[in-house]
Design a protein around this motif. Structure first.
Motif, short mmCIF file in Angstrom:
data_model
loop_
_atom_site.label_atom_id
_atom_site.label_comp_id
_atom_site.label_asym_id
_atom_site.label_seq_id
_atom_site.Cartn_x
_atom_site.Cartn_y
_atom_site.Cartn_z
N THR A 1 -9.83 0.47 7.02
CA THR A 1 -9.61 2.18 7.90
C THR A 1 -7.76 1.72 7.74
O THR A 1 -7.40 2.28 9.28
CB THR A 1 -10.04 0.33 9.31
OG1 THR A 1 -9.83 -0.39 9.44
CG2 THR A 1 -11.46 0.91 9.61
N TRP A 2 -6.97 0.53 7.84
CA TRP A 2 -5.44 0.91 7.12
C TRP A 2 -5.43 0.85 6.03
O TRP A 2 -4.15 1.68 6.75
CB TRP A 2 -5.22 -0.65 8.06
CG TRP A 2 -5.64 -1.92 7.60
CD1 TRP A 2 -6.61 -2.58 7.74
CD2 TRP A 2 -4.99 -2.36 6.31
NE1 TRP A 2 -6.52 -3.57 6.87
CE2 TRP A 2 -5.78 -3.09 5.71
CE3 TRP A 2 -3.42 -1.78 5.65
CZ2 TRP A 2 -4.82 -4.29 4.87
CZ3 TRP A 2 -3.83 -2.50 4.27
CH2 TRP A 2 -4.05 -4.26 4.29
N VAL A 3 -6.21 1.29 4.95
CA VAL A 3 -5.35 1.45 3.59
C VAL A 3 -5.06 2.96 3.72
O VAL A 3 -4.24 4.15 3.71
CB VAL A 3 -5.68 0.66 2.50
CG1 VAL A 3 -5.79 1.77 1.72
CG2 VAL A 3 -5.72 -0.75 2.48
N LEU A 4 -6.05 3.51 4.20
CA LEU A 4 -5.67 5.02 4.02
C LEU A 4 -4.85 5.69 5.53
O LEU A 4 -4.50 6.23 4.93
CB LEU A 4 -7.06 5.68 4.55
CG LEU A 4 -8.14 5.84 3.39
CD1 LEU A 4 -9.73 5.98 3.79
CD2 LEU A 4 -7.79 6.02 1.99
N GLY B 1 -1.53 7.95 4.22
CA GLY B 1 -1.21 8.87 4.63
C GLY B 1 0.37 8.58 5.49
O GLY B 1 1.14 10.18 5.36
N ALA B 2 0.74 7.97 5.25
CA ALA B 2 2.20 6.92 6.38
C ALA B 2 3.05 7.94 4.88
O ALA B 2 4.38 8.36 4.95
CB ALA B 2 2.45 6.01 6.40
N ARG B 3 2.69 7.79 3.68
CA ARG B 3 3.63 8.93 2.67
C ARG B 3 4.16 9.59 2.98
O ARG B 3 5.59 10.10 3.13
CB ARG B 3 3.52 8.32 1.69
CG ARG B 3 3.19 7.23 0.98
CD ARG B 3 4.79 6.76 -0.08
NE ARG B 3 5.02 7.45 -1.30
CZ ARG B 3 5.00 7.15 -2.64
NH1 ARG B 3 4.74 5.96 -2.78
NH2 ARG B 3 5.58 8.14 -2.58
N LEU B 4 3.97 11.14 4.13
CA LEU B 4 3.93 12.71 3.80
C LEU B 4 3.92 12.44 5.36
O LEU B 4 4.75 12.71 5.77
CB LEU B 4 2.37 12.85 4.12
CG LEU B 4 1.51 13.03 2.51
CD1 LEU B 4 -0.17 14.06 2.54
CD2 LEU B 4 2.25 14.05 1.61
N THR C 1 1.29 -1.42 -0.40
CA THR C 1 0.15 -0.30 -0.05
C THR C 1 1.20 1.14 -0.20
O THR C 1 0.41 2.14 -1.27
CB THR C 1 -0.76 0.03 1.46
OG1 THR C 1 -1.89 -1.17 1.13
CG2 THR C 1 -1.47 1.21 1.08
N TYR C 2 1.51 1.60 0.67
CA TYR C 2 2.99 2.58 0.92
C TYR C 2 3.31 2.87 -1.04
O TYR C 2 3.98 3.80 -0.80
CB TYR C 2 3.82 2.32 1.59
CG TYR C 2 4.70 3.47 2.18
CD1 TYR C 2 4.59 4.02 3.11
CD2 TYR C 2 5.72 3.84 1.27
CE1 TYR C 2 5.54 5.39 3.57
CE2 TYR C 2 7.20 4.39 1.71
CZ TYR C 2 6.70 5.33 2.29
OH TYR C 2 7.08 6.37 2.93
N ARG C 3 4.02 1.97 -1.41
CA ARG C 3 4.20 2.21 -2.92
C ARG C 3 2.79 2.57 -3.66
O ARG C 3 3.06 3.21 -5.09
CB ARG C 3 5.13 0.34 -3.24
CG ARG C 3 5.79 0.13 -2.65
CD ARG C 3 6.38 -0.32 -2.85
NE ARG C 3 5.88 -1.77 -3.35
CZ ARG C 3 6.52 -3.31 -2.80
NH1 ARG C 3 6.55 -3.18 -1.37
NH2 ARG C 3 5.29 -4.55 -3.13
N HIS C 4 1.79 1.77 -4.13
CA HIS C 4 1.08 1.32 -4.53
C HIS C 4 -0.35 2.50 -4.13
O HIS C 4 -0.93 2.96 -5.58
CB HIS C 4 0.36 -0.20 -5.09
CG HIS C 4 1.58 -0.52 -5.41
ND1 HIS C 4 2.44 -0.50 -7.06
CD2 HIS C 4 2.35 -1.43 -5.45
CE1 HIS C 4 3.27 -1.37 -7.04
NE2 HIS C 4 3.45 -1.66 -6.33
N GLY C 5 -0.47 3.13 -3.43
CA GLY C 5 -1.52 3.39 -3.27
C GLY C 5 -2.27 2.94 -3.59
O GLY C 5 -3.29 2.18 -2.36
#
Length: 603
Positions: free
Chosen positions: A299-302, A306-309, A72-76
């Motif tokens: 609940t955990w994808v979003l 946001g962790a990318r920021l 998820t962190y890589r692909h959004g």
């Protein structure tokens, strides 16, 4: 460098409390195991809501919070398409597979293969599935302990143990593996269902907490909505709109096919559908899983997006990890949650992986005991084993499988990111084993050897494509589609060799009748403890909630205030009280129809 709340004594206390709970659950469940029917199927007495939560949790592990978080962190946003595939799979279960598994009338998962195909097929599956299952267990332990050892601050330390020098990762694998083996061996399927249920409560509450906290942190005082607006404004367009690999047709369709198979014909799902009292309960269980699989991942994808920021250079935070983005979820937890809640998160991820491993232990031990050991005793001329003897054999099998998994976790190597490794591994071993089960459940007029032939064809096609290095840029869909097509073609061809007058076709013909005949609810009253298990989960939730409330007095930081513990504790207490209310004694006349009796078999 962000100020992480690494695990301290309070967190260790909560983690230890969870371990005590899990072990206690195993021994509590052992009291309900009066024979193999209880050990393998929980006596068909599991309430549908509990079974639904447990089956949903069975699809989780540290993989979801580590490997999938990294993806998820890589692909959004494309991860939403991938990780909500379970919704469609559970819907297929609701409309078709749940009732079929109940009508199959099996005591152990692989008994289906004996009924549908032949005893030879069961032997073939059992023997060939042992190594892939042990590898899967080992991989789960390995991924879990990467997370746990990092969260505990043990990843760079060494320890002396029994004359050996172990890394923090190795010591974590030993401890986690020992607990996993102990409660699985003692408790059987009742232990799996009860522990999965408390795990479901923990995961849901943890997700409910992480979601608003992380988005509010992003909003810098403006709340959740401000956090969402910042994500839209600052993240790249192709990150917040599904694109790249997750949105590619071949990859997404292959992932959906794998989900449809994994959530409907994997052996532990067959076992769960047979653990509830009726067909109606089995379908309710699948529908609940569909709802949770649609809402839960959001609940955990979003937050991970946001962790990318929040952590734009996550590699600098975790230089010792080959795929540092896989620490994105744990980084959020350690930054934004106070002590006490941090231990809660570690316990949640521990619980998810333990539950998944327990499911693998249970169905494989059931297969070895009922479908291999019993026939071998008969062939050797030995007298029939007692039910207690068979249960002890199953427990010994679980012990051997568990120890083997822990041992393999010590030597298994990490090939790239955990998500990529898992995709490649399961695309090779998953569809090939599951396609003949799905095909055989849907169509019964093929000869006894068609299951083995169909399974073998799938693996021949996949390994041939791998050997030729065909479509290397699409290895995952190549493996999935290769197995599906190869298996289906051979299965269809085998149908031309079907002979209803062949004595070996008799069991398939009887299975066909069974699958068309609904399972009747028996006339005998349900066991008194069937609904009381809600009270057990309620009591455990109350204990955890009170401990979290006590963490109000633990020193905290402005970024991770102590009131987070209070909110988490209040939610756990509320859930506990509701579950205790559900489990309250009621007059017989007030009970739902589904509780009126044990399941029975239609003539």
């Amino acid at each position: 460098m962000p100020a992480f709340n690494t695990v301290n004594a309070i967190d260790y206390l909560l983690i230890a409390l969870y371990f005590v709970i899990v072990i206690w659950v195993g021994f509590y469940a052992a009291r309900k195991n009066k024979g193999t029917a209880d050990f393998f199927e929980a006596g068909g007495q599991v309430p549908w809501f509990m079974a639904g939560v447990a089956s949903w949790v069975a699809g989780f592990s540290a993989y979801m919070f580590v490997a999938a978080a990294g993806y998820t962190y890589r692909h959004g946003a494309g991860a939403v398409l991938i990780f909500t595939c379970g919704f469609w799979a559970y819907l297929a279960g609701y409309f078709y597979f749940a009732a079929r598994w109940r009508r199959a009338r099996i005591a152990a998962p692989l008994e289906f293969l004996t009924k549908r195909y032949s005893p030879s097929t069961t032997y073939f599956y059992t023997v060939t599935a042992i190594i892939p299952q042990v590898v899967g267990i080992a991989q789960g332990i390995y991924i879990l302990c990467i997370f746990v050892s990092a969260a505990l601050g043990l990843d760079r330390q060494t320890f002396g143990f029994a004359g050996l020098e172990l890394s923090g990762l190795q010591l974590t694998m030993l401890v986690v593996g020992a607990v996993m083996i102990l409660y699985s061996v003692v408790g059987g399927l009742w232990a799996a269902v009860l522990s999965d249920s408390i795990q479901g409560v923990i995961i849901l509450v943890m997700s409910m907490m992480i979601f608003p906290i992380s988005l509010s942190h992003l909003g810098q005082g403006g709340g959740v909505v401000a956090g969402l607006r910042r994500m839209v404004a600052e993240l790249p367009h192709d990150y917040i709109v599904p694109s790249g690999q997750p949105a590619e047709f071949w990859f997404l369709s292959a992932f959906l096919i794998s989900s449809l198979l994994g959530y409907n014909v994997a052996w532990h799902f067959a076992q769960r559908y047979n653990s509830v009292p009726s067909e109606r309960d089995a379908r309710r269980m699948a529908l609940l899983g569909a709802v949770l699989s649609l809402v839960g991942p959001l609940t955990w994808v979003l937050p991970v997006m946001g962790a990318r920021l929040i952590f734009p250079d996550i590699a600098a935070l975790w230089p010792n990890l080959k795929a540092p983005e896989e620490a994105s979820f744990v980084s959020l937890a350690m930054l934004l949650l106070p002590h006490g809640m941090v231990g809660f998160v570690v316990a949640a991820i521990l619980s998810a992986t333990l539950g998944q491993a327990n499911d693998a232990f249970n169905w494989l031990s059931a297969a070895v005991t009922k479908d291999v050991y019993v026939p071998l005793r008969k062939r050797a001329g030995l007298p029939p084993a007692t039910d207690l003897h068979l249960m002890r054999t199953a427990q010994l099998t679980m012990l051997v499988i568990g120890v083997s998994g822990v041992a393999l976790a010590f030597v298994i190597s990490k090939l790239g990111g955990a998500f990529d490794f898992a995709l490649k591994y399961y695309s090779i071993v998953g569809p090939g084993f599951m396609m003949p089960v799905a095909l055989g459940l849907m169509y019964r007029r093929t000869p006894w050897w068609s299951g083995i032939a169909s399974c073998t064809a799938a693996f021949v096609v996949v390994f041939t494509l791998i050997g030729l290095n065909a479509f290397p840029e699409n290895a995952y869909p190549r493996n999935v589609y290769g197995a599906v097509i190869g298996s289906t073609v051979v299965f269809v061809i085998s149908a031309f060799f079907w002979r209803p007058d062949d004595p070996k076709s008799a069991s398939a013909i009887q299975l066909d009748r069974d699958l068309q005949t609904p399972v009747a609810v028996g006339a005998h009253p349900a066991e008194a403890g069937a609904m009381a298990v809600y009270g057990v989960i309620g009591n455990l939730s109350l204990i955890i909630g009170v401990v979290l409330l006590a963490c109000w007095f633990v020193p905290a930081t402005p970024v991770a205030p102590a009131r987070v513990n209070v909110v988490g504790g209040a939610i756990m207490i509320a859930i506990g009280l509701v579950l205790r209310w559900v489990a309250r004694p009621r007059p017989v006349a007030d009970r739902p129809a589904g509780e009126s009796g044990r399941r029975g078999l239609a003539p």
